[in-house]
Design an enzyme around this catalytic site. Structure first.
Site: not given
Length: 284
Positions: A14, A140
């Site tokens: 990401k 996350d």
């Protein structure tokens, strides 16, 4: 119960397209506003369901296997415990993403483990239930489980789907290991960026509140970012050390990569608002 290996489960990286720190909570965690987008550079995992409850991890990176606190094994164990699943799994990890670079590789590996084993073990937890397990392991992890680009608030757990432009990126991985804990404990870290609505945030120039601090302490990050800024709008992701530049075409990103100094490592990747993991789950 099949002993076949279920292959090619992706664990994508990401990028934090922006990262704002709005304050520190009483429990020591920081209030954040950030924008997550996936890229098409992934670790890859394979799984084999076993009759016995042992969880076994193999990897091309010996440091990953040697880490008894590995997030992959912790994720699998958490799913076992939450569902009272009697069997286990043998897991193979091909590590392609830089470790500790702000790309979320460890969190993504854990998320892919939860999603894949939930299907292969037929434990039938919902995405919300998987995300709740993941959140206990790392802030996350839920965004990787849900699998869509997202605006995140809180400690990163409150997610709202968004569709930022899917740019091509040149990602540079400086030869530096930045400690996330050290960054968030540093007294010089800005912690008072005003909270803004998503519409305002999506329309203004994007920045990373951790960037100036990390650049001041890590000359390798400063050098990589300085070089990249000559070619494209560029920022750091997460707490670093990786930095990325935005390009409107693959050709432009590859042209910049071809000029990368020999003492730097980088790769070109495509922004993705739908995770490759979701594609794998729905089109095995």
């Amino acid at each position: 119960m099949s002993n076949e290996i279920s292959r090619n489960w992706p664990a994508p990286a990401k990028l934090n397209l922006f990262l704002h720190i709005n304050g520190r909570r009483a429990d020591g965690y920081h209030e954040l506003q950030t924008l997550f987008q996936f890229i098409d550079c992934c670790d890859q995992l394979d799984f084999r369901v076993t009759q016995t409850p042992e969880l076994i991890l193999h990897s091309n990176m010996s440091a990953v296997v040697a880490d008894s606190d590995n997030l992959i094994l912790r994720a699998a164990k958490s799913l076992q415990q939450a569902t009272s699943y009697p069997g286990g799994a043998e897991i193979w990890l091909e590590k392609r993403l830089p470790m500790g670079g702000g790309l979320g590789g460890g969190s993504s590996d854990a998320a892919t483990t939860l999603v894949a084993l939930n299907q292969l073990w037929n434990t039938q937890l919902s995405n919300d239930e998987l995300a709740a397990i993941g959140l206990k392991l790392g802030a996350d992890i839920p965004v990787f489980i849900r699998g869509f680009a997202a605006f995140a608030e809180g400690v990163g757990e409150r997610l709202q789907a968004v569709t930022p432009t899917e740019f091509w990126y040149l990602v540079i991985a400086p030869d530096a290991h930045v400690s996330t804990a050290a960054v968030f404990q540093d007294p010089l870290l800005p912690r008072n960026t005003p909270k803004l609505g998503i519409d305002t945030l999506m329309s203004q120039p994007w920045a990373n509140d951790c960037q100036d601090l990390v650049v001041s302490k890590y000359p390798q990050v400063a050098k990589a970012l300085g070089w990249l800024l000559e070619y494209a709008p560029s920022r750091m992701t997460g707490t670093g050390a990786c930095v990325f530049g935005e390009f409107s075409s693959q050709q432009q990103a590859l042209a910049a990569l071809a000029k990368l100094p020999s003492d730097m490592q980088g790769f070109v990747a495509k922004g993705m608002n739908i995770s490759p993991l979701i594609v794998r789950l729905t089109h095995p």
